[in-house]
Design a protein around this motif. Sequence first.
Motif, mmCIF file in Angstrom:
data_model
loop_
_atom_site.group_PDB
_atom_site.id
_atom_site.type_symbol
_atom_site.label_atom_id
_atom_site.label_comp_id
_atom_site.label_asym_id
_atom_site.label_seq_id
_atom_site.Cartn_x
_atom_site.Cartn_y
_atom_site.Cartn_z
ATOM 1 N N ARG A 165 0.835 -1.212 0.000
ATOM 2 C CA ARG A 165 0.000 0.000 0.000
ATOM 3 C C ARG A 165 0.872 1.266 0.000
ATOM 4 O O ARG A 165 0.514 2.263 -0.626
ATOM 5 C CB ARG A 165 -0.955 -0.012 1.172
ATOM 6 C CG ARG A 165 -1.995 -1.123 1.048
ATOM 7 C CD ARG A 165 -3.336 -0.722 1.602
ATOM 8 N NE ARG A 165 -4.270 -1.808 1.499
ATOM 9 C CZ ARG A 165 -5.032 -2.063 0.434
ATOM 10 N NH1 ARG A 165 -4.948 -1.307 -0.615
ATOM 11 N NH2 ARG A 165 -5.872 -3.074 0.432
ATOM 12 N N GLU A 166 2.016 1.216 0.699
ATOM 13 C CA GLU A 166 2.931 2.359 0.688
ATOM 14 C C GLU A 166 3.515 2.577 -0.701
ATOM 15 O O GLU A 166 3.846 3.700 -1.068
ATOM 16 C CB GLU A 166 4.038 2.168 1.721
ATOM 17 C CG GLU A 166 3.535 2.327 3.142
ATOM 18 C CD GLU A 166 4.565 1.959 4.205
ATOM 19 O OE1 GLU A 166 5.688 1.535 3.858
ATOM 20 O OE2 GLU A 166 4.227 2.098 5.401
ATOM 21 N N LEU A 167 3.634 1.501 -1.475
ATOM 22 C CA LEU A 167 4.132 1.626 -2.840
ATOM 23 C C LEU A 167 3.188 2.446 -3.708
ATOM 24 O O LEU A 167 3.602 3.018 -4.709
ATOM 25 C CB LEU A 167 4.335 0.254 -3.473
ATOM 26 C CG LEU A 167 5.452 -0.585 -2.885
ATOM 27 C CD1 LEU A 167 5.452 -1.971 -3.505
ATOM 28 C CD2 LEU A 167 6.790 0.080 -3.086
ATOM 29 N N PHE A 168 1.924 2.509 -3.322
ATOM 30 C CA PHE A 168 0.974 3.315 -4.074
ATOM 31 C C PHE A 168 1.396 4.784 -4.044
ATOM 32 O O PHE A 168 1.011 5.559 -4.902
ATOM 33 C CB PHE A 168 -0.446 3.153 -3.532
ATOM 34 C CG PHE A 168 -1.087 1.820 -3.854
ATOM 35 C CD1 PHE A 168 -0.377 0.788 -4.433
ATOM 36 C CD2 PHE A 168 -2.408 1.604 -3.570
ATOM 37 C CE1 PHE A 168 -0.965 -0.429 -4.738
ATOM 38 C CE2 PHE A 168 -3.029 0.385 -3.865
ATOM 39 C CZ PHE A 168 -2.298 -0.618 -4.450
ATOM 40 N N GLU A 169 2.213 5.156 -3.062
ATOM 41 C CA GLU A 169 2.736 6.519 -2.966
ATOM 42 C C GLU A 169 4.040 6.657 -3.764
ATOM 43 O O GLU A 169 4.268 7.651 -4.413
ATOM 44 C CB GLU A 169 3.002 6.864 -1.505
ATOM 45 C CG GLU A 169 1.841 6.630 -0.577
ATOM 46 C CD GLU A 169 0.986 7.848 -0.420
ATOM 47 O OE1 GLU A 169 1.528 8.955 -0.483
ATOM 48 O OE2 GLU A 169 -0.233 7.682 -0.231
#
Length: 102
Positions: A46-50
């Motif tokens: 989910r942090e990769l979405f940033e």
Amino acid sequence: DADMRLSKWNVSMEALSGLSGEELLGRKFSSFIIESERTSVVTAIRELFESEAGRVKTHWIGGNGQAVPVFLSTTILKDETGIVVGFVGSVSDIKEYSGGED
């Protein structure tokens, strides 16, 4: 998709998971990560979405039910307006590179 459900894969995914295409369709990607690492790996994805792309080392549940050490590389997918609509993931079995150890 954005909910981390499988919609497309290659035959290597079927071999690694031990599941047929029908069994894979719509299955949550996180269900292949061992339970003790699942929350941290999902958080990292989910942090990769940033950040748009990245890699994490984890353990995959292989077709035989055994934990397999893997690198999970991901890149997010956006629609034409810039909204995240999913991600592409690549799972690399690293057991032979880690000397057979986790």
